[in-house]
Write an enzyme that holds these catalytic residues in place. Structure first.
Site, PDB file in Angstrom:
ATOM      1  CB  ALA A  16      67.311  45.658  89.039  1.00 44.44           C
ATOM      2  N   GLY A  19      72.691  47.565  89.104  1.00 48.16           N
ATOM      3  CA  GLY A  19      72.553  48.432  87.936  1.00 48.16           C
ATOM      4  C   GLY A  19      72.032  49.819  88.268  1.00 48.16           C
ATOM      5  CG  ASP A  20      69.057  52.272  91.369  1.00 51.07           C
ATOM      6  OD1 ASP A  20      68.660  53.165  90.598  1.00 51.07           O
ATOM      7  OD2 ASP A  20      69.042  52.385  92.608  1.00 51.07           O
ATOM      8  CB  ALA A  21      74.394  51.561  92.645  1.00 52.58           C
TER       9      ALA A  21
END
Length: 139
Positions: A16, A19-21
């Site tokens: 995550a 994935g956030d970035a």
């Protein structure tokens, strides 16, 4: 000698984190390429796509429409079920956890170099949020 890693072994929170970035970068690129240039406007528009509530909505839609492969569902669940030491801001814990699962899926697809699949899902997300926003403005 290749340095291949099995990214399926990473924790949901690590996936995550990446994935956030990655997801936010794709959304920012999309907004700028679509002609948005004012920073305040960019930030406001980006939240339609990257907020925990938006990501929760998107992953719910993906699951309802059976858009994810079995491994993608497993990665989502791992991220969703991960025990985070940060708390949800402006949303419920369930929505926050669901969005963490969404981000874990983005991180997994990126780290495993499934660029075509990642971009297919992100294009679907952009279209889906666009349609949702159009429904709101037409009411």
């Amino acid at each position: 000698m290749t340095n291949e890693k099995d990214y399926t072994l990473l924790s949901g929170l690590t996936l995550a984190y990446v994935g956030d970035a990655i997801y936010e970068t794709y959304i920012r690129d999309y907004l700028v390429k679509s002609g948005q240039t004012r920073p305040n406007q960019l930030h406001r528009l980006a939240t339609h796509y990257v907020s925990a509530k938006a990501q929760h909505y998107l992953i719910e839609q993906m699951m309802m429409q059976d858009l994810l492969a079995e491994i993608e569902q497993d990665i989502y669940r791992r991220g969703r079920n991960a025990k985070s030491h940060t708390s949800a801001k402006n949303t419920s814990i369930a929505v926050y956890r669901s969005s963490t699962g969404f981000e874990a899926l983005m991180g997994y697809l990126h780290l495993t170099e499934q660029k075509e699949r990642l971009e297919e899902i992100i294009a679907w997300c952009i279209q889906t949020i666009g349609e949702k926003n159009n429904e709101k403005t037409s009411k």
